[in-house]
Design an enzyme around this catalytic site. Structure first.
Site, PDB file in Angstrom:
ATOM      1  N   ASN A 155      -7.552 -17.635   2.759  1.00  0.00           N
ATOM      2  CA  ASN A 155      -8.420 -18.463   1.291  1.00  0.00           C
ATOM      3  C   ASN A 155      -7.335 -18.818   0.609  1.00  0.00           C
ATOM      4  O   ASN A 155      -7.122 -18.251  -0.846  1.00  0.00           O
ATOM      5  CB  ASN A 155      -9.420 -17.324   0.427  1.00  0.00           C
TER       6      ASN A 155
ATOM      7  N   LYS B 107      -8.022 -21.353   7.226  1.00  0.00           N
ATOM      8  CA  LYS B 107      -9.514 -21.374   7.147  1.00  0.00           C
ATOM      9  C   LYS B 107     -10.448 -22.845   7.336  1.00  0.00           C
ATOM     10  O   LYS B 107      -9.405 -22.766   5.744  1.00  0.00           O
ATOM     11  CB  LYS B 107      -9.575 -20.446   6.819  1.00  0.00           C
TER      12      LYS B 107
ATOM     13  N   ARG C 132      -8.604 -21.568  12.256  1.00  0.00           N
ATOM     14  CA  ARG C 132      -9.554 -20.112  12.963  1.00  0.00           C
ATOM     15  C   ARG C 132     -10.570 -20.391  13.448  1.00  0.00           C
ATOM     16  O   ARG C 132     -10.708 -21.767  12.573  1.00  0.00           O
ATOM     17  CB  ARG C 132      -9.014 -19.284  11.463  1.00  0.00           C
TER      18      ARG C 132
ATOM     19  N   GLU D 294     -16.768 -19.683   4.570  1.00  0.00           N
ATOM     20  CA  GLU D 294     -17.300 -19.024   3.472  1.00  0.00           C
ATOM     21  C   GLU D 294     -16.244 -19.395   1.974  1.00  0.00           C
ATOM     22  O   GLU D 294     -15.700 -19.065   1.753  1.00  0.00           O
ATOM     23  CB  GLU D 294     -16.331 -17.904   3.012  1.00  0.00           C
TER      24      GLU D 294
ATOM     25  N   ARG E  11      -8.479  -7.883   0.726  1.00  0.00           N
ATOM     26  CA  ARG E  11      -8.238  -6.974   1.496  1.00  0.00           C
ATOM     27  C   ARG E  11      -7.698  -5.735   1.413  1.00  0.00           C
ATOM     28  O   ARG E  11      -6.528  -5.139   3.071  1.00  0.00           O
ATOM     29  CB  ARG E  11      -9.255  -7.107   3.072  1.00  0.00           C
TER      30      ARG E  11
ATOM     31  N   ASP F 149     -17.718 -10.147  12.766  1.00  0.00           N
ATOM     32  CA  ASP F 149     -16.340  -9.657  11.312  1.00  0.00           C
ATOM     33  C   ASP F 149     -15.903  -7.931  11.753  1.00  0.00           C
ATOM     34  O   ASP F 149     -15.585  -7.666  10.532  1.00  0.00           O
ATOM     35  CB  ASP F 149     -17.023 -10.159  10.514  1.00  0.00           C
TER      36      ASP F 149
ATOM     37  N   GLU G 232     -10.693  -3.144   6.438  1.00  0.00           N
ATOM     38  CA  GLU G 232     -11.795  -3.639   5.848  1.00  0.00           C
ATOM     39  C   GLU G 232     -12.938  -2.479   6.062  1.00  0.00           C
ATOM     40  O   GLU G 232     -13.715  -2.019   5.029  1.00  0.00           O
ATOM     41  CB  GLU G 232     -12.264  -4.528   5.955  1.00  0.00           C
TER      42      GLU G 232
HETATM   43  O1  GCW Z   1     -13.676 -10.586   6.859  1.00  0.00           O
HETATM   44  C1  GCW Z   1     -13.914 -11.261   5.844  1.00  0.00           C
HETATM   45  C2  GCW Z   1     -13.616 -11.194   4.856  1.00  0.00           C
HETATM   46  C3  GCW Z   1     -12.310 -11.904   3.844  1.00  0.00           C
HETATM   47  C4  GCW Z   1     -11.580 -12.409   4.943  1.00  0.00           C
HETATM   48  C5  GCW Z   1     -12.583 -13.428   6.022  1.00  0.00           C
HETATM   49  C6  GCW Z   1     -11.909 -14.185   6.994  1.00  0.00           C
HETATM   50  C7  GCW Z   1      -9.886 -13.666   3.657  1.00  0.00           C
HETATM   51  O2  GCW Z   1     -14.679 -10.603   4.020  1.00  0.00           O
HETATM   52  O3  GCW Z   1     -11.839 -11.692   2.431  1.00  0.00           O
HETATM   53  O4  GCW Z   1     -11.388 -13.846   3.911  1.00  0.00           O
HETATM   54  O5  GCW Z   1     -12.759 -12.408   6.759  1.00  0.00           O
HETATM   55  O6  GCW Z   1     -11.736 -13.635   8.079  1.00  0.00           O
HETATM   56  O7  GCW Z   1     -11.218 -15.432   6.714  1.00  0.00           O
END
Ligand code: GCW
Length: 659
Positions: free
Chosen positions: A184, A264, A301, A268, A143, A347, A375
């Site tokens: 990530n 994190k 987080r 995801e 991002r 988000d 983003e």
């Molecule tokens: O908004 C989402 C984003 C991901 C991001 C995730 C997060 C780093 O699309 O790219 O990953 O949030 O905050 O962990």
């Protein structure tokens, strides 16, 4: 030079009154951060006043005195500046306070303000004031909209002049912690924990430390498996716990000043304690125990949700997940754990309610996460000044009307907590101007200033930033200020209506796509059909509204009481439903999209009126972005309006053409 100085662009000025102060400096002590403070003052004096400040051996002969004063009541990061008989005393209990005080003096020079009689005491509002970089070790940025990383390239860590300039900019607005790698954590980034990058990390930590900034890392919960081949990462298993203790002991031996870690987990696709049937408190506490002996902090987080959820079940709702996962764990976290909570439950959409987790965990440290990387707010091709939005979040009375605000919770509420504050996903990169869009730097600046001093208004912040970046020309100041304050409302108008959000293309998340929400395999996120639109999050729907305390549970849960701007976030309503504004929902959609696109044109015209008033290359660079924004806003307008016209088959009252 290859990059620019953003808001530390110093312009020559001629003010005789300043001369006595900026002739010489007396620095009380030999510390690294005091030296930085003195260096910064000298640089400003040279570039703004054309003067070389001398080091004075004696306090009584110096123009500026940087002085450590025990028991001053400022703490180590606060400062007291006092002008007395032609001398400026910058005082603090600690070195970082002297640096912040020095930057405060420099800001005064930039703003062309006098020093005579100046007396100001400032204590930072938040203990942790952090930037989170989502930078990968190959140099890409998740991002990222401002070029590549300046921390990593080709799997190596970069420490160079650019890093110094970054540290200056960050420190000048009060940032005191930086997470350099993406949450990530994949591939080589897991190795940031072992000796592979030890030397470079130490160098970077030292460099940042000289600016009062502590280095933090994002870590991979599955590191014991990936680095040492352990069979699992169960936080209650002895060998896993030992592994972390040993790893942290070695790491802190190499880099004693390391601030701690951002995690994190279970989100995801990232590993986490759920795999082992453990809670997030188990996971966070295991790490917290391992870093405790070194004063380390674990920032955990709350962005935990299952992106593969089956939405056909009426109670299933991603917005619920943060609260559902974490609220039951209140009181279970160690003292050196802080939960980092995104401002909204989803988000970083252009409009979301404030997350119900704030203030809901009385016995847990909480910290706010906002996203400066745009983003979902135009990816730094559109201008979107986010500080008014962040300010709204801080002022939200999460404890109920007249009761505590988000800012009271995250700042520790006067309880002397150390483990709380504000973090922002950074919007920086290797572009010459740092943030891609020149005007996006206002968000970086503003976040830092606001995290240091939550009482500042978005207007004051905008003014400081404009002056620091572009100087004090009245027309430039007024015009850019106008653009900044139009930008967030305009973006909201021409993108998604009434709090619904998410109408972007899947994957890259740019540009209009009404049905583009990628995690909804069972229908469209917005639930629009030929009769109405919106998600029922009331008691009868997903029940999300009930996660709030009163009066919000009642306000949000009731279609009639719910504020217009969040109506479709909380309710499914017919297109002919009348808003508080008196308009129907469908007419609001049409009107706001026409208005928003028109406002994008107006902002572009404002910018064009500055030709000749700011350096050409900056003017042209920004103009190009406005040209795109104008067109793209029209695309948004047309796609959204025609989608809902076709769905609802209700004509625009004003008979405008809808494509
Ligand atoms: O908004 C989402 C984003 C991901 C991001 C995730 C997060 C780093 O699309 O790219 O990953 O949030 O905050 O962990």
């Amino acid at each position: 030079m290859g990059w620019e100085q953003a808001w530390l662009t110093y312009r020559k000025q001629n003010n005789r009154n300043w001369e006595p102060y900026f002739g010489s400096i007396y620095a009380d002590g030999e510390g690294k951060v005091i030296k930085t403070a003195s260096k910064e003052l000298k640089r400003a004096a040279r570039e703004i006043l054309g003067r070389e400040m001398k080091d004075s051996g004696q306090e009584e002969h110096a123009g500026i005195i940087l002085k450590l004063v025990p028991d001053l009541g400022t703490g180590t990061e606060g400062f007291h500046i006092k002008e007395r008989n032609g001398q400026i005393y910058v005082m603090s209990e600690g070195e970082p306070g002297l640096l912040y005080g020095s930057f405060s003096c420099i800001r005064r020079l930039q703003m062309e303000e006098e020093f005579q009689g100046f007396d100001k005491k400032e204590i930072p509002s938040n203990p942790l004031r952090m930037l989170n970089h989502w930078d990968n070790m190959d140099g890409s940025i998740e991002r990222g909209y401002s070029g590549n990383s300046f921390f990593f390239k080709d799997q190596r860590i970069l420490v160079n002049e650019r890093t110094v300039e970054y540290a200056r900019l960050a420190a000048s607005v009060g940032i005191n912690g930086v997470v350099i790698n993406n949450v990530n954590v994949k591939g080589n980034a897991t190795r940031l924990l072992d000796e592979t990058y030890g030397k470079e990390l130490k160098e970077l930590a030292d460099l940042l430390e000289a600016y009062g900034i502590r280095l933090f890392l994002s870590l991979n919960f599955a590191a014991p498996m990936e680095l040492s081949g352990l069979s699992g990462a169960d936080p209650l298993q002895e060998d896993v716990r030992e592994w972390w203790k040993m790893t942290m002991a070695r790491l802190y031996q190499r880099i004693p000043g390391l601030g701690g870690f951002l995690v994190k987990a279970d989100s995801e696709g990232r590993p986490g304690p759920f795999t082992y049937g453990r809670t997030h408190a188990d996971g966070a506490n295991m790490l917290a125990e391992a870093v405790q002996p070194y004063g380390g902090v674990i920032i955990w987080r709350c962005f935990v949700y299952n992106c593969m959820q089956d939405w056909r079940d009426k109670k299933t709702d991603r917005a619920r997940s943060g609260y559902d996962h974490f609220k039951p764990l209140d009181g279970a976290f160690r003292d050196n754990v802080v939960l980092q909570i995104k401002n909204g439950p989803m988000d970083f959409q252009v409009r979301e309610p404030v997350s119900p987790l704030f203030g809901a965990m009385e016995h847990t440290n909480e910290m706010l996460e906002v996203q400066l990387a745009q983003e979902y707010t135009g990816q730094q091709r559109h201008v979107c000044y986010l500080i008014p939005m962040i300010k709204e979040v801080l002022e939200f009375r999460c404890g109920g009307l007249g009761r505590k605000r988000v800012r009271d919770v995250i700042s520790g509420g006067g309880k002397g907590q150390r483990c709380c504050g504000m973090a922002a996903v950074a919007n920086t990169g290797n572009d010459e101007n740092w943030t891609g869009h020149d005007l996006a730097a206002a968000n970086w600046y503003g976040f830092g200033r606001l995290s240091f001093q939550m009482d500042l208004s978005p207007e004051e912040i905008a003014k400081e930033w404009i002056v620091g970046t572009f100087g004090t020309d009245r027309k430039v100041m007024d015009t850019i200020k106008k653009i900044l304050f139009m930008s967030w409302p305009a973006y909201e108008k021409y993108t998604s209506p009434l709090g619904i959000g998410w109408m972007v293309n899947p994957g890259h998340h740019y540009g209009p796509n009404v049905d583009g929400y990628e995690y909804d395999r069972w229908g469209t996120y917005h639930r629009a059909d030929h009769l109405g639109i919106g998600i029922d999050r009331s008691e009868k729907g997903t029940g999300y509204a009930l996660q709030y305390g009163e009066p919000y549970a009642s306000i949000y849960g009731d279609m009639k009481a719910c504020p217009d701007e969040l109506l479709l976030f909380f309710h499914h309503v017919p297109y002919v439903h009348r808003l508080k504004s008196g308009k129907t929902v469908i007419q609001h959609i049409y009107d706001s999209h026409f208005e928003g696109a028109q406002e994008a044109k107006e902002m572009a015209a404002c910018w064009e009126s500055l030709k000749g008033k700011i350096p050409d290359f900056i003017f042209e660079r920004v103009k190009k972005r406005f040209d795109h924004q104008k067109e793209h806003a029209e695309e948004w307008r047309d796609q959204i309006n025609s989608y809902f016209f076709r769905k609802s088959m209700i004509e625009d009252e004003k008979h405008r053409i809808i494509y």
